[in-house]
Design a protein around this motif. Sequence first.
Motif, mmCIF file in Angstrom:
data_model
loop_
_atom_site.group_PDB
_atom_site.id
_atom_site.type_symbol
_atom_site.label_atom_id
_atom_site.label_comp_id
_atom_site.label_asym_id
_atom_site.label_seq_id
_atom_site.Cartn_x
_atom_site.Cartn_y
_atom_site.Cartn_z
ATOM 1 N N LEU A 79 0.833 -1.200 0.000
ATOM 2 C CA LEU A 79 0.000 0.000 0.000
ATOM 3 C C LEU A 79 0.872 1.257 0.000
ATOM 4 N N GLU A 80 0.339 2.307 -0.609
ATOM 5 C CA GLU A 80 1.026 3.589 -0.586
ATOM 6 C C GLU A 80 1.149 4.078 0.863
ATOM 7 N N GLY A 81 2.323 4.560 1.218
ATOM 8 C CA GLY A 81 2.503 5.144 2.544
ATOM 9 C C GLY A 81 2.862 4.152 3.634
ATOM 10 N N THR A 82 2.916 2.864 3.328
ATOM 11 C CA THR A 82 3.267 1.880 4.352
ATOM 12 C C THR A 82 4.782 1.679 4.369
ATOM 13 N N THR A 83 5.310 1.315 5.533
ATOM 14 C CA THR A 83 6.748 1.152 5.689
ATOM 15 C C THR A 83 7.067 -0.218 6.288
ATOM 16 N N LEU A 84 8.339 -0.581 6.204
ATOM 17 C CA LEU A 84 8.811 -1.725 6.972
ATOM 18 C C LEU A 84 8.641 -1.414 8.453
ATOM 19 N N GLN A 85 8.491 -2.446 9.268
ATOM 20 C CA GLN A 85 8.388 -2.253 10.706
ATOM 21 C C GLN A 85 9.718 -2.495 11.408
ATOM 22 N N VAL A 86 10.761 -2.636 10.611
ATOM 23 C CA VAL A 86 12.125 -2.786 11.125
ATOM 24 C C VAL A 86 13.009 -1.783 10.396
ATOM 25 N N PRO A 87 14.148 -1.382 10.985
ATOM 26 C CA PRO A 87 15.041 -0.432 10.314
ATOM 27 C C PRO A 87 15.606 -0.984 9.003
ATOM 28 N N PHE A 88 16.055 -0.071 8.137
ATOM 29 C CA PHE A 88 16.552 -0.462 6.818
ATOM 30 C C PHE A 88 17.748 -1.399 6.898
ATOM 31 N N MET A 89 18.462 -1.417 8.037
ATOM 32 C CA MET A 89 19.613 -2.327 8.174
ATOM 33 C C MET A 89 19.189 -3.794 8.185
ATOM 34 N N ALA A 90 17.894 -4.054 8.312
ATOM 35 C CA ALA A 90 17.387 -5.426 8.219
ATOM 36 C C ALA A 90 17.219 -5.811 6.752
ATOM 37 N N ASP A 91 18.192 -5.427 5.934
ATOM 38 C CA ASP A 91 18.161 -5.820 4.533
ATOM 39 C C ASP A 91 18.680 -7.258 4.414
ATOM 40 N N THR A 92 19.086 -7.666 3.244
ATOM 41 C CA THR A 92 19.447 -9.073 3.058
ATOM 42 C C THR A 92 20.817 -9.427 3.634
ATOM 43 N N VAL A 93 21.680 -8.420 3.895
ATOM 44 C CA VAL A 93 23.070 -8.734 4.223
ATOM 45 C C VAL A 93 23.685 -7.937 5.376
ATOM 46 N N THR A 94 23.225 -6.723 5.623
ATOM 47 C CA THR A 94 23.970 -5.764 6.443
ATOM 48 C C THR A 94 24.295 -6.254 7.848
ATOM 49 N N MET A 95 23.394 -6.961 8.501
ATOM 50 C CA MET A 95 23.609 -7.311 9.901
ATOM 51 C C MET A 95 24.725 -8.338 10.127
ATOM 52 N N VAL A 96 25.229 -8.936 9.041
ATOM 53 C CA VAL A 96 26.432 -9.771 9.176
ATOM 54 C C VAL A 96 27.543 -9.334 8.226
ATOM 55 N N ASP A 97 27.203 -8.535 7.217
ATOM 56 C CA ASP A 97 28.216 -8.089 6.262
ATOM 57 C C ASP A 97 27.871 -6.690 5.756
ATOM 58 N N PRO A 98 28.116 -5.671 6.569
ATOM 59 C CA PRO A 98 27.745 -4.307 6.175
ATOM 60 C C PRO A 98 28.526 -3.779 4.980
ATOM 61 N N THR A 99 29.620 -4.438 4.608
ATOM 62 C CA THR A 99 30.400 -3.998 3.445
ATOM 63 C C THR A 99 29.945 -4.659 2.145
ATOM 64 N N SER A 100 28.940 -5.502 2.214
ATOM 65 C CA SER A 100 28.483 -6.225 1.029
ATOM 66 C C SER A 100 27.953 -5.273 -0.041
ATOM 67 N N ARG A 101 28.195 -5.649 -1.309
ATOM 68 C CA ARG A 101 27.660 -4.848 -2.410
ATOM 69 C C ARG A 101 26.143 -4.959 -2.507
ATOM 70 N N PHE A 102 25.554 -5.898 -1.758
ATOM 71 C CA PHE A 102 24.107 -6.076 -1.791
ATOM 72 C C PHE A 102 23.389 -5.318 -0.670
ATOM 73 N N SER A 103 24.072 -4.442 0.030
ATOM 74 C CA SER A 103 23.442 -3.699 1.128
ATOM 75 C C SER A 103 22.433 -2.692 0.583
ATOM 76 N N PHE A 104 21.503 -2.303 1.451
ATOM 77 C CA PHE A 104 20.513 -1.306 1.050
ATOM 78 C C PHE A 104 21.176 0.035 0.742
ATOM 79 N N LEU A 105 22.211 0.387 1.509
ATOM 80 C CA LEU A 105 22.903 1.651 1.243
ATOM 81 C C LEU A 105 23.574 1.633 -0.130
#
Length: 433
Positions: A52-78
């Motif tokens: 839906l328009e205007g809805t967000t994740l209920q967790v911070p963006f760092m809960a992407d596919t890789v960041t919490m174990v590999d923040p330097t990954s090329r697949f990070s949200f940043l």
Amino acid sequence: MGGLAGEQVLDVIGVGIGPFNLGLAALLEKTECRSLFLDRNKQFNWHPGMLLEGTTLQVPFMADTVTMVDPTSRFSFLNYLHEHNRLYRFYFFEKFHIPRTEYNHYCQWVAGQLPQLQFGCEVENIEQTEEGYYRVTVFSHREEKRNTYYTKHIVMGIGTRPHVPEKFQSALGDRVFHSAQYMGKRESILPTSSITVIGSGQSAAEIFHDLLGKQPDHAYTLRWFTRSKGFYPMEYSKLGLEHFSPDYTQYFYRLPKEKKNDVLRNQALLYKGISFQTIADIYDLLYERTVGNSVPNVHLQALTELVSIEGWNNQYTLSLYQREQEKNKQLESDVVILATGYQPYIPDCLKGIQHLLEWDEAGQLVIQEDYKVQLNKEGHNHLFIQNGELHTHGVGAPDLGLGALRNATIINQLAGKEIYQTYKNSVFQQFGL
């Protein structure tokens, strides 16, 4: 069950490509593991019925596919933002909780860079060979043919599926449907005269808020019922959030099995309930609609259970029961939206190895702390589970923020060495003596 001569044996096959197996595929890039990931859908799409328009994740963006174990990954949200020239826009956005549509687009971006992902491929059967490997039979809808693959390990990442109580299933159709179908049905239901939403969680609240916003341009009556005690917010205090940590998962896993069910029942508001922001948005819109003592055509009621749905002439009679008053009521509704949650399930493709799997007395898989399913025979080839271990590992099982850590745990076993560091002592509180 031989037949391996000349066949390549993969290290791992992932069944299902949701956020968790997508993260596994991305994190495997730092290994030499030969992998294949299969999904029957045509492309990655994360809960499309609730984008839906205007809805967000209920967790911070760092809960992407890789960041919490590999923040330097090329697949990070940043890095996704960097690649899309959106870093400065995100910098000024100043929010940890990103739009749900952007999270979906981010995942599609990750998927587009991983050639081992095959969409439109349905896993039909999994068997074990005499050598102890897994034979995986797959039907490719794109090629319209069956293929057979062999692998040492399997990771089930099919997640959960929409749950509709059995007593309502006979009523399902174009105008009685689960919340997971909402976006696909929305335009067709807006011209109707009455819409009823059932449920107490975030999906029910988001759908109600969306329909409330569109109500002035239409003429429908809008109702929202829940059997819960109230329209309560999800627990989101900082110390409460520490339950979604490696430390709490370890603590919960070590609890006696009979204690775990009681603990989970008392933790509903840690992973159910409604966000504070959504509740505030609904209240503010209702307040604005009642300026000058206007009476909106809206009804909200808790402690009220939907007992039955009876269809007649394209209209439905709903039988409701108020649990504290112990009173019954009936009303008519053109549309009923059932935000009745999701449940884990055992897919049909596991029938070929079902006899190898250990089950508990409640008919649930016995899952080890390292996410392997307990097998009833010795071997070096394993079946891992993603987001099917709520009963063994606790409330963090479906949480996106713990997905990368679970994948790190699985990958370290697939590789036979530590590829990714896994955290301990990551929170401020202690969960046990």
